[in-house]
Design an enzyme around this catalytic site. Structure first.
Site, PDB file in Angstrom:
ATOM      1  N   GLY A  19       0.967  -1.221   0.153  1.00  0.00           N
ATOM      2  CA  GLY A  19      -0.004   0.180  -0.138  1.00  0.00           C
ATOM      3  C   GLY A  19       0.888   0.994  -0.024  1.00  0.00           C
TER       4      GLY A  19
ATOM      5  CG  HIS B  76      -6.617   2.484  16.034  1.00  0.00           C
ATOM      6  ND1 HIS B  76      -5.910   3.455  16.767  1.00  0.00           N
ATOM      7  CD2 HIS B  76      -6.353   2.688  14.695  1.00  0.00           C
ATOM      8  CE1 HIS B  76      -5.631   4.354  15.587  1.00  0.00           C
ATOM      9  NE2 HIS B  76      -5.921   4.106  14.677  1.00  0.00           N
TER      10      HIS B  76
ATOM     11  CG  ASP C 294      -0.753   0.944  -4.192  1.00  0.00           C
ATOM     12  OD1 ASP C 294      -0.808   1.353  -3.003  1.00  0.00           O
ATOM     13  OD2 ASP C 294      -1.713   0.580  -5.002  1.00  0.00           O
TER      14      ASP C 294
ATOM     15  CG  ASN D 188      -7.861   1.643  10.674  1.00  0.00           C
ATOM     16  OD1 ASN D 188      -7.664   1.278  11.531  1.00  0.00           O
ATOM     17  ND2 ASN D 188      -7.529   3.113  10.509  1.00  0.00           N
TER      18      ASN D 188
ATOM     19  N   GLY E  84       1.801   4.562   3.616  1.00  0.00           N
ATOM     20  CA  GLY E  84       2.974   3.834   3.088  1.00  0.00           C
ATOM     21  C   GLY E  84       4.092   4.499   2.385  1.00  0.00           C
TER      22      GLY E  84
ATOM     23  CG  ASN F 289      -1.984  10.153   1.769  1.00  0.00           C
ATOM     24  OD1 ASN F 289      -1.408  10.201   0.915  1.00  0.00           O
ATOM     25  ND2 ASN F 289      -3.258  10.544   2.091  1.00  0.00           N
TER      26      ASN F 289
HETATM   27  N1  APR Z   1      -3.111  -4.476  -2.812  1.00  0.00           N
HETATM   28  C1  APR Z   1      -2.020  -3.540  -2.725  1.00  0.00           C
HETATM   29  N2  APR Z   1      -2.691  -2.185  -2.383  1.00  0.00           N
HETATM   30  C2  APR Z   1      -3.828  -1.749  -2.198  1.00  0.00           C
HETATM   31  C3  APR Z   1      -4.845  -2.862  -2.380  1.00  0.00           C
HETATM   32  C4  APR Z   1      -4.231  -4.032  -2.615  1.00  0.00           C
HETATM   33  N3  APR Z   1      -5.367  -5.189  -3.026  1.00  0.00           N
HETATM   34  N4  APR Z   1      -6.073  -2.246  -2.413  1.00  0.00           N
HETATM   35  C5  APR Z   1      -5.632  -0.987  -2.094  1.00  0.00           C
HETATM   36  N5  APR Z   1      -4.599  -0.839  -2.057  1.00  0.00           N
HETATM   37  C6  APR Z   1      -3.849   0.424  -1.925  1.00  0.00           C
HETATM   38  C7  APR Z   1      -4.508   1.618  -2.667  1.00  0.00           C
HETATM   39  O1  APR Z   1      -3.965   1.957  -4.010  1.00  0.00           O
HETATM   40  C8  APR Z   1      -3.785   2.886  -1.746  1.00  0.00           C
HETATM   41  O2  APR Z   1      -2.578   3.223  -2.539  1.00  0.00           O
HETATM   42  O3  APR Z   1      -3.467   0.916  -0.521  1.00  0.00           O
HETATM   43  C9  APR Z   1      -3.274   2.309  -0.414  1.00  0.00           C
HETATM   44  C10 APR Z   1      -3.809   2.854   0.716  1.00  0.00           C
HETATM   45  O4  APR Z   1      -3.435   4.187   0.645  1.00  0.00           O
HETATM   46  P1  APR Z   1      -4.405   5.359   1.187  1.00  0.00           P
HETATM   47  O5  APR Z   1      -5.719   5.261   0.475  1.00  0.00           O
HETATM   48  O6  APR Z   1      -3.584   6.736   0.834  1.00  0.00           O
HETATM   49  O7  APR Z   1      -4.770   5.277   2.671  1.00  0.00           O
HETATM   50  P2  APR Z   1      -3.826   5.769   3.791  1.00  0.00           P
HETATM   51  O8  APR Z   1      -4.064   6.831   4.406  1.00  0.00           O
HETATM   52  O9  APR Z   1      -2.454   5.099   3.485  1.00  0.00           O
HETATM   53  O10 APR Z   1      -4.086   4.640   5.036  1.00  0.00           O
HETATM   54  C11 APR Z   1      -3.909   3.429   4.721  1.00  0.00           C
HETATM   55  O11 APR Z   1      -4.005   2.912   7.233  1.00  0.00           O
HETATM   56  O12 APR Z   1      -4.348   4.305   8.758  1.00  0.00           O
HETATM   57  C12 APR Z   1      -4.868   3.300   8.122  1.00  0.00           C
HETATM   58  O13 APR Z   1      -7.117   3.777   7.881  1.00  0.00           O
HETATM   59  C13 APR Z   1      -5.935   3.676   7.262  1.00  0.00           C
HETATM   60  O14 APR Z   1      -6.805   1.602   6.440  1.00  0.00           O
HETATM   61  C14 APR Z   1      -5.963   2.834   6.063  1.00  0.00           C
HETATM   62  C15 APR Z   1      -4.542   2.568   5.789  1.00  0.00           C
END
Ligand code: APR
Length: 314
Positions: free
Chosen positions: A8, A177, A32, A119, A13, A11
């Site tokens: 992922g 959490h 990702d 989450n 990651g 943000n």
């Molecule tokens: N495989 C790989 N990556 C994935 C998949 C998947 N199957 N599905 C979604 N993603 C990626 C998205 O493409 C995205 O780049 O996960 C990333 C999530 O990033 P954001 O939407 O920016 O979320 P972020 O703010 O990084 O939060 C990630 O952490 O704090 C927790 O609640 C939050 O669950 C969330 C996680």
């Protein structure tokens, strides 16, 4: 040099990747599902490293083969709740993402310590552990990041309220959490002085509430997305304790087998974190009120985990 993979590259990651690289802790791989995006972010970060003459390698990829040989895998993949989406829908979607991610982790990074950030945190960590335990992981090398973040938020609010240095504050938040998290006042101190001697009940209640809503407060200000600087920093703190075998006592979401009276449950508790992962869960005395609050938190997590079974996810 160690290798940390982050699944992922959103943000949390990508912020974590740059923190690891800037601190020269490990080589980093970001994977990702979005085509090319992790490659673009990695290229940008490598050019940032060039500014600092820093030789850390950062790879962005859509191919899980690149996580081979990772010491630590951090899972941040998932989606945030969208308007009109029920909690069940979110659980279902993120669980399916988690299953897919974990399947690749077990295939390509079989010796890694896994830190879950996605989450709903406690449930996602439970799910990851339930799958990984069939492939050689034990309950002490699959864990969730929440308590370090929630404790940092609590610490920040205390420091702001009292106008004292963050250095002097030891804050502890346990439990889930979510809105049932438990800021543990009996173990929160300022230079050794119990917080309950420094602030009035009403003031403490306000700080506890603000901590519980810490994530939501940021979501409502950002309008899109959720917090990521502090979540990434908190994950970094856990990674440092593992990489340098610091054996820090940190609040971490851990699968319980009897600790604090809990079984078959992932919940935030103080643990010793070292190079092999969690070394032990530290049992501390809690007041009757805190125990009650922790039980409420445990109940809430149990209910959510139950949905994994109802929805046939595990
Ligand atoms: N495989 C790989 N990556 C994935 C998949 C998947 N199957 N599905 C979604 N993603 C990626 C998205 O493409 C995205 O780049 O996960 C990333 C999530 O990033 P954001 O939407 O920016 O979320 P972020 O703010 O990084 O939060 C990630 O952490 O704090 C927790 O609640 C939050 O669950 C969330 C996680």
């Amino acid at each position: 040099m160690r290798k940390v993979s982050i699944i992922g590259a959103g943000n949390v990651g990508s912020t974590l990747a740059s923190l690891i690289a800037l601190n020269e802790l490990a080589h980093v791989v970001m994977v990702d599902v979005v085509q090319d995006m992790p490659k673009g972010k990695a290229l940008d970060m490598m050019q940032m490293m060039a500014v600092f003459n820093n030789s850390i390698k950062i790879v962005g990829s859509n191919d899980y083969q690149d996580i081979k040989g990772s010491d630590i895998v951090v899972i941040t993949a998932g989606i945030a709740r969208k308007p009109g989406m029920s909690r069940e829908d979110l659980l279902n979607t993120n669980s399916n993402i988690m299953k897919e991610v974990v399947e690749n982790v077990r295939k390509y990074a079989s010796n890694s310590i896994v830190i879950v950030v996605s989450n709903p945190l406690d449930v996602m960590t439970y799910l990851a552990y339930k799958i990984l335990k069939n492939y050689g992981w034990n309950r002490f090398n699959v864990m969730g990041m929440a308590g370090v973040l929630d404790s940092a938020r609590f610490k920040y609010f205390i420091s702001e309220k009292l106008g004292v240095s963050l250095d002097n504050i030891n804050a502890l938040v346990l439990g889930s959490h979510g809105d049932t998290m438990v800021p543990v006042l009996t173990h929160t101190t300022i230079s050794g002085i119990p917080i309950e001697k420094m602030l009035k009940k009403e003031e403490l209640k306000e700080l506890v509430e603000r901590t519980r809503n810490g994530g939501a407060e940021i979501v409502s200000l950002l309008k899109t997305g959720s917090a990521y600087y502090a979540p990434a920093a908190s994950t970094l703190e856990m990674i440092k304790s593992i990489i340098f075998d610091k054996k820090q006592i940190l609040p971490v979401s851990v699968y319980c087998e009897g600790e604090y009276g809990y079984d078959d449950l992932v919940i935030g508790l103080p643990v010793v974190l070292g190079s092999k992962g969690i070394e032990k869960v530290v049992e501390i005395d809690l007041s009757d009120f805190e125990k009650e609050e922790l039980n409420k938190s445990a109940q809430k997590i149990k209910q959510l985990c139950q949905e994994l079974y109802t929805l046939n996810i595990v």
